[in-house]
Design an enzyme around this catalytic site. Structure first.
Site, PDB file in Angstrom:
ATOM      1  CG  ASP A 128      -1.830   1.238   1.256  1.00 28.99           C
ATOM      2  OD1 ASP A 128      -2.363   1.591   0.192  1.00 28.99           O
ATOM      3  OD2 ASP A 128      -1.989   1.842   2.324  1.00 28.99           O
ATOM      4  CB  SER A 129       0.214   4.700  -1.090  1.00 26.66           C
ATOM      5  OG  SER A 129      -1.032   4.845  -0.440  1.00 26.66           O
TER       6      SER A 129
ATOM      7  CB  CYS B  88      -2.819   0.810  -2.772  1.00 28.49           C
ATOM      8  SG  CYS B  88      -2.595   2.517  -3.312  1.00 28.49           S
TER       9      CYS B  88
ATOM     10  CD  GLU C 180      -1.740   7.367   5.691  1.00 26.69           C
ATOM     11  OE1 GLU C 180      -0.800   7.343   6.494  1.00 26.69           O
ATOM     12  OE2 GLU C 180      -1.950   6.463   4.856  1.00 26.69           O
TER      13      GLU C 180
ATOM     14  CB  CYS D 121      -9.502   5.238  -1.112  1.00 28.65           C
ATOM     15  SG  CYS D 121      -7.982   5.620  -0.193  1.00 28.65           S
TER      16      CYS D 121
ATOM     17  CG  HIS E  83      -6.391   5.613   3.600  1.00 32.39           C
ATOM     18  ND1 HIS E  83      -5.727   5.324   2.435  1.00 32.39           N
ATOM     19  CD2 HIS E  83      -5.437   6.002   4.490  1.00 32.39           C
ATOM     20  CE1 HIS E  83      -4.431   5.546   2.604  1.00 32.39           C
ATOM     21  NE2 HIS E  83      -4.225   5.951   3.842  1.00 32.39           N
TER      22      HIS E  83
END
Lengths: 275, 275
Positions: free
Chosen positions: A10-11, A73, A152, A184, A186
């Site tokens: 993942d990023s 991701c 984040e 996404c 997240h």
């Protein structure tokens, strides 16, 4: 081969929601996870850059002899999936096609919303894949890069964040969607707030959860499931960013304080483990 | 190859619930369906007999050049999937493995119920597959052959039927399950009654719906999706039993009065289309 780990990239830390689904749905499988937190977010970056970074993460895991790779991701899936599939000799699972299939399982009125990063929206990956399977579908897409920052920054539960999310999602007020794809990884961490805003009649599709069903199917088809229970201390987590911060967030989301998190240094010849 | 039909086989009409999911989730794909209504139910039959009958249905469809085969019947999946996979050169999707994956996506307490025919329960196919993926799972199985009879007799909504279903499901009253796998393709037609009995806290898993997600994934992987919209008059339905009865039930369940249903005669050399 059955005892080898499944790799996740993942990023940053959003892909932990996909690892969480793997731990829940596939508890016999070892998790190796690499988050490129130092270079996140990938969303606004050019495709070529995302492709290069993604390969660096993948190269690190392939050397660790994983049996399958999950691109946890959406941005990296949109940028790199075909290239990874063409060049790797292990199965590669992205999160976009599973998100699309989950949307079709959920929708009844064929009006589907997608929230994602700017990069994923710009790639039209969801819209194209949805129309490919059903050209009568109506797709409304919205780039929500703010949501990534909220997660984040570990601000998911703040009043300000909830207001940002509510304001942003007013875009869908007149779209009559019955299904919203969390495009996404997240975003499942914001699912309670998103559900409160969208209402109970809109089904949220966690593309990572469907991706893990897909991993499970692939393990079945190739007959490479690990049938023995494992000790979770075999799992390994890596970040290019701050280890303590990664540990705090990942421990909380995975409800496990004993995560084995290590730092990877970005070098001109790839990602290197600190001694 | 992309324009070729996907074939569906069932012991009778229950598999129509799987075809219904295909029409909903994969509207660009042509459906060929064969129901062996004359010899249903398969549940109580010996495995060898189910295997033989299943091959007769499959042979008919393979001659019609299908690109993929779905065994839309749990009993036939338990009896015949490995043999079909070994001998056919097209992908073969059963309903048991998808039901298992759907159960893991749904469960949180890892206490899973399974209702199925006597044959499926006796095969232990669900219990083995569930424990294979997670040996800590608790599985409660119940054979419900009466439910098949209720559906095939078009008695799903009668008061008597609802009482039979409620009485039968008291088996789960002390099992604390949070997930119930509908391990027979007839059972989604009873889902409202089953939900009323089990309560909102128990998630029903429609294994046929997950199987179609699996078909969708396989179409993606092999790049054989049909990307063009199709006229539903291309779909073909066949039954070894009474055409009028099949038409009545299938039309109702698929909400389409213009189904093309034809009779197949069982002969010593396989199933033959009437002139």
């Amino acid at each position: 081969m059955t005892a080898q780990a499944i790799g996740y990239i993942d990023s940053g830390i959003g892909g932990i929601t996909v690892a969480r689904e793997a731990l829940r749905q596939l508890p016999h499988e070892v998790v190796y996870y690499v988050g490129d937190t130092a270079r996140m977010p990938y969303g606004p970056r050019p495709k070529e850059e995302v492709l290069k970074y993604t390969w660096e993460l993948v190269d690190f895991l392939v050397k660790k002899d994983i049996k399958m790779l999950v691109i946890a991701c959406n941005t990296a899936t949109a940028a790199a999936l075909p290239d990874l599939r063409a060049k790797l000799d292990i199965p590669v699972i992205g999160v976009i096609a599973p998100g699309v299939r989950g949307a079709f399982r959920a929708t009844h009125n064929k009006k589907i919303g997608v929230i994602a990063t700017a990069g994923t929206v710009k790639s039209q990956a969801y819209a194209n894949a949805l129309r490919h399977k059903d050209n009568s579908v109506s797709v409304s897409q919205l780039a929500c890069p703010e949501f990534v920052e909220i997660v984040e920054a570990n601000q998911s539960d703040s009043v300000t964040s909830k207001q940002v999310i509510a304001d942003k999602l007013t875009y869908f007020a007149d779209k009559d969607i019955d299904t919203l794809v969390l495009g996404c990884t997240h975003f499942p961490l914001l699912d309670t707030t998103i559900t409160n805003v969208m209402g109970e009649k809109v089904t949220l599709v966690n593309s990572g959860a469907v991706a893990i069903e897909n991993v499970s199917a692939m393990l079945d088809e190739l007959n490479i499931s690990n049938t023995n229970p494992i000790d979770r201390s075999k799992d390994e987590y890596y970040t290019t960013g701050d280890v303590a911060k990664f540990h705090t967030l990942a421990s909380r989301w995975l409800q496990n304080d004993n995560l084995n998190v290590r730092h990877l240094t970005i070098t001109t010849t790839g990602l290197k483990l600190e001694d």
